[in-house]
Design an enzyme around this catalytic site. Structure first.
Site, mmCIF file in Angstrom:
data_model
loop_
_atom_site.group_PDB
_atom_site.id
_atom_site.type_symbol
_atom_site.label_atom_id
_atom_site.label_comp_id
_atom_site.label_asym_id
_atom_site.label_seq_id
_atom_site.Cartn_x
_atom_site.Cartn_y
_atom_site.Cartn_z
ATOM 1 N N ASP A 86 3.846 -2.688 2.737
ATOM 2 C CA ASP A 86 4.310 -2.439 1.336
ATOM 3 C C ASP A 86 5.344 -2.319 0.728
ATOM 4 O O ASP A 86 6.337 -2.356 1.906
ATOM 5 C CB ASP A 86 3.588 -1.162 1.083
ATOM 6 N N ASP A 117 -4.721 -6.710 -1.203
ATOM 7 C CA ASP A 117 -4.871 -5.744 -2.207
ATOM 8 C C ASP A 117 -3.722 -5.726 -3.497
ATOM 9 O O ASP A 117 -3.061 -4.865 -3.556
ATOM 10 C CB ASP A 117 -5.438 -4.579 -2.109
ATOM 11 N N CYS A 138 -7.269 -7.223 -9.101
ATOM 12 C CA CYS A 138 -7.496 -6.181 -10.252
ATOM 13 C C CYS A 138 -6.766 -6.463 -11.604
ATOM 14 O O CYS A 138 -6.772 -5.678 -12.351
ATOM 15 C CB CYS A 138 -6.536 -4.704 -9.768
HETATM 16 N N1 SAH Z 1 -4.860 -0.932 -1.118
HETATM 17 C C1 SAH Z 1 -3.932 0.479 -1.870
HETATM 18 C C2 SAH Z 1 -3.686 0.179 -3.351
HETATM 19 C C3 SAH Z 1 -2.822 -1.183 -3.404
HETATM 20 S S1 SAH Z 1 -2.042 -1.030 -4.907
HETATM 21 C C4 SAH Z 1 -4.951 1.604 -1.875
HETATM 22 O O1 SAH Z 1 -6.060 1.416 -1.319
HETATM 23 O O2 SAH Z 1 -4.648 2.578 -2.051
HETATM 24 C C5 SAH Z 1 -0.678 -2.275 -4.850
HETATM 25 C C6 SAH Z 1 0.475 -2.029 -3.979
HETATM 26 O O3 SAH Z 1 1.003 -3.113 -3.934
HETATM 27 C C7 SAH Z 1 1.349 -1.005 -4.339
HETATM 28 O O4 SAH Z 1 1.513 0.172 -3.384
HETATM 29 C C8 SAH Z 1 2.758 -1.399 -4.656
HETATM 30 O O5 SAH Z 1 3.998 -0.718 -4.039
HETATM 31 C C9 SAH Z 1 2.672 -2.460 -3.680
HETATM 32 N N2 SAH Z 1 3.333 -3.884 -4.058
HETATM 33 C C10 SAH Z 1 3.557 -4.350 -4.998
HETATM 34 N N3 SAH Z 1 4.039 -5.676 -4.962
HETATM 35 C C11 SAH Z 1 4.184 -5.843 -3.693
HETATM 36 C C12 SAH Z 1 5.012 -6.985 -3.039
HETATM 37 N N4 SAH Z 1 5.651 -8.032 -3.515
HETATM 38 N N5 SAH Z 1 4.944 -6.915 -1.586
HETATM 39 C C13 SAH Z 1 4.592 -5.689 -1.151
HETATM 40 N N6 SAH Z 1 3.872 -4.497 -1.730
HETATM 41 C C14 SAH Z 1 3.862 -4.767 -2.867
#
Ligand code: SAH
Length: 393
Positions: free
Chosen positions: A248, A297, A337
C-alpha cells in the site's frame, strides 16, 4: 405552497424508471419555482402539472434531484426517523458475536439520499453528503441516541459537501474519543481509526469477500495489493497461507496493519509489507518467485464518465502485471469499485490482460459488495463494487 421542480417535456421517463437521481439537463427551469435553494424539498411534476415525486433539490449539482419517493408527500422528521430505524433493523440478521462491523444506512439504497451510517462495535459514525439531508442532522442524532449508541462521530468531511454549500465537519458528538476503536469482523479483530481512516475508517464493503478468500484455504504465498489495514492479508493467513506480502502507498494504513496483526496474534514471520505504488512494486518483484494467490483491490479509477476509457486501460495494465506474477494453478481476486465501470467492461479489461500475458484463466466466482451496502435494481450505480475470482490454468 409547495416548491416545485418541473421536468422538461419528454423527460418524464426518468421518474417512471424510479431511478433515484434526476440530472440537471432534465429540468425545465422556466416552469420550475423561482429562487430555489440548495437543499430545498420539492415536488417534482410534468409540464402538465402531473405530480411525479418528491425529492431534495440542488441547482448547483449535476445530480439536481435526489428522489425520496413517488407522489407528493411531506418530508418531516418522522419519515426520516422511520426510514433510519427500518434500515438499522433490517441489518440485525448480519450483526452477530463474530461480526460487529456493518454499514447501517447506505444512501439512496435505504431511501435516505446523501446519508451513510456505519457501526463499529459500540461506536457509530455518520456522514451527510447533501444539503437536503443536512436539515435532518438532529433527527439522525436522536435516532442514534434511541438505538443506544455509546459513542458517535460525525465524518462529514468529504469535499463533495462543498458542492452542496455545506461546511466540512468532523465532530465527536458523544462518547469518549476512542484512542483505539476495536471491533470484530469475520472473527478477526480490527483497530479502526474512526477519526482519520479512509471512508469512515474501514472498507466495510469487502466483508464477504474477505471471508470468501479466507475460506479458499489457500496454502503458500499470497500477494495483497492495495492492502489498506490488512483485512485480506489476515483473512488469507487465517485460511492457511504460509506467507503474505502486503502493498500500500499509505504509511498510516500499514501502521494499522501491523497493529491488527498484533491484535490477532499473527506471526510476523508470515508477513512482509511494502510501502509504495502498486504499479511500480509489481514491476519490480522478481518473476522467478511466483505467488499462489494475488489480490488487486485498487481505489476508484473512474470517478467521472470521461475517465472511463483511461480507467479500463489502467485495469488492464494492473491485471496484466498481477497475472505475470501468478503461478499456473494460482488464483487472482481482482476488483473495481468504480460505479461507472460496468461488470462487462471490467471483465473485458481483465480478459484482455490475460490474453496479453498469455495467462489463460477461468472464472471461479463473481464477487460484489456485502449486502449491507444496499443495491437497488432500478439504480445500477448502487452496485459499485465488482470483482472476479480467477484461476490461472
Ligand atoms: N483491500 C482493502 C481496501 C483497499 S482501498 C481492505 O480490504 O480494507 C484502496 C487502498 O489503496 C488504500 O489503502 C490506498 O491507500 C491504496 N492506494 C491507492 N493508490 C495506490 C497506489 N497507487 N499504490 C499503492 N496503494 C495505493
Amino acid at each position: 405552497m409547495k416548491l416545485k421542480v418541473v421536468l422538461k417535456q419528454g423527460r418524464e421517463w426518468v421518474m417512471e424508471k424510479s431511478h433515484p437521481w434526476v440530472f440537471a439537463d432534465s429540468i425545465d427551469l422556466k416552469l420550475t419555482s423561482p429562487d430555489l435553494k440548495v437543499g430545498d424539498i420539492v415536488t417534482i411534476t410534468t409540464t402538465q402539472g402531473v405530480t411525479l415525486g418528491t425529492g431534495f433539490y440542488n441547482p448547483k449539482s449535476a445530480i439536481a434531484l435526489r428522489v425520496l419517493g413517488a407522489g407528493s408527500f411531506e418530508v418531516h422528521e418522522e419519515l426520516i426517523r422511520k426510514r433510519l430505524l427500518s434500515s438499522i433493523e433490517r441489518r440485525a440478521k448480519w450483526w452477530t458475536e463474530e461480526n460487529q462491523i456493518l454499514r447501517m444506512v447506505a444512501f439512496e439504497g435505504d431511501g435516505l439520499p446523501g446519508l451513510v451510517v456505519d457501526r463499529y462495535g459500540d461506536w457509530w459514525t455518520f456522514q451527510i453528503l447533501c444539503a437536503g439531508m443536512e436539515r435532518f442532522r438532529d433527527t439522525i442524532l436522536s435516532v442514534l441516541k434511541e438505538v443506544g449508541a455509546k459513542g458517535v462521530i460525525e465524518r462529514s468531511d468529504e469535499k463533495i459537501r462543498e458542492k452542496e454549500d455545506l461546511p466540512l465537519r468532523k465532530e465527536l458528538c458523544w462518547g469518549e474519543k476512542p484512542e483505539q476503536c476495536i471491533a470484530k469482523e469475520n472473527e478477526l479483530l480490527y483497530s479502526i481509526n474512526l477519526w482519520e481512516g479512509h471512508k469512515t475508517g474501514f472498507y466495510i464493503d469487502q466483508r464477504i469477500n474477505r471471508q470468501k478468500l479466507g475460506d479458499l484455504q489457500s496454502k503458500g504465498r499470497v500477494l495483497n495489493c492495495f492492502c489498506y489495514t490488512g483485512g485480506f492479508s489476515m483473512s488469507v493467513i487465517n485460511g492457511g497461507a504460509t506467507e503474505v506480502v502486503s502493498v500500500d502507498s499509505s504509511f498510516p494504513a500499514l501502521e494499522k496493519l501491523e497493529e491488527n496483526y498484533k491484535l490477532n496474534g499473527i506471526d510476523p514471520e508470515k508477513h512482509q509489507q511494502i510501502q509504495g505504488d502498486v504499479f511500480e512494486v509489481l514491476k519490480s518483484l522478481p518473476t522467478n518467485e511466483l505467488f499462489d494467490g494475488i489480490i488487486l483491490d485498487p481505489p476508484k479509477f473512474a470517478g467521472k464518465k470521461q475517465h472511463l476509457k483511461n480507467a479500463l486501460k489502467a485495469y488492464k495494465e494492473l491485471n496484466a502485471l498481477g497475472l505475470k506474477l501468478l503461478k499456473p494453478g494460482g488464483w487472482l481476486a481482482t476488483f473495481t469499485c468504480s460505479g461507472r465501470v460496468s461488470r462487462v467492461d471490467f471483465q473485458r479489461s481483465v480478459e484482455e490482460a490475460a490474453l496479453a500475458t498469455d495467462s489463460p484463466c477461468v472464472i471461479e466466482d463473481w464477487l460484489s459488495q456485502a449486502p449491507d451496502h444496499t443495491v437497488l435494481s432500478n439504480f445500477p450505480e448502487s452496485l459499485y463494487l465488482k470483482g472476479l475470482l480467477l484461476r490461472k490454468i
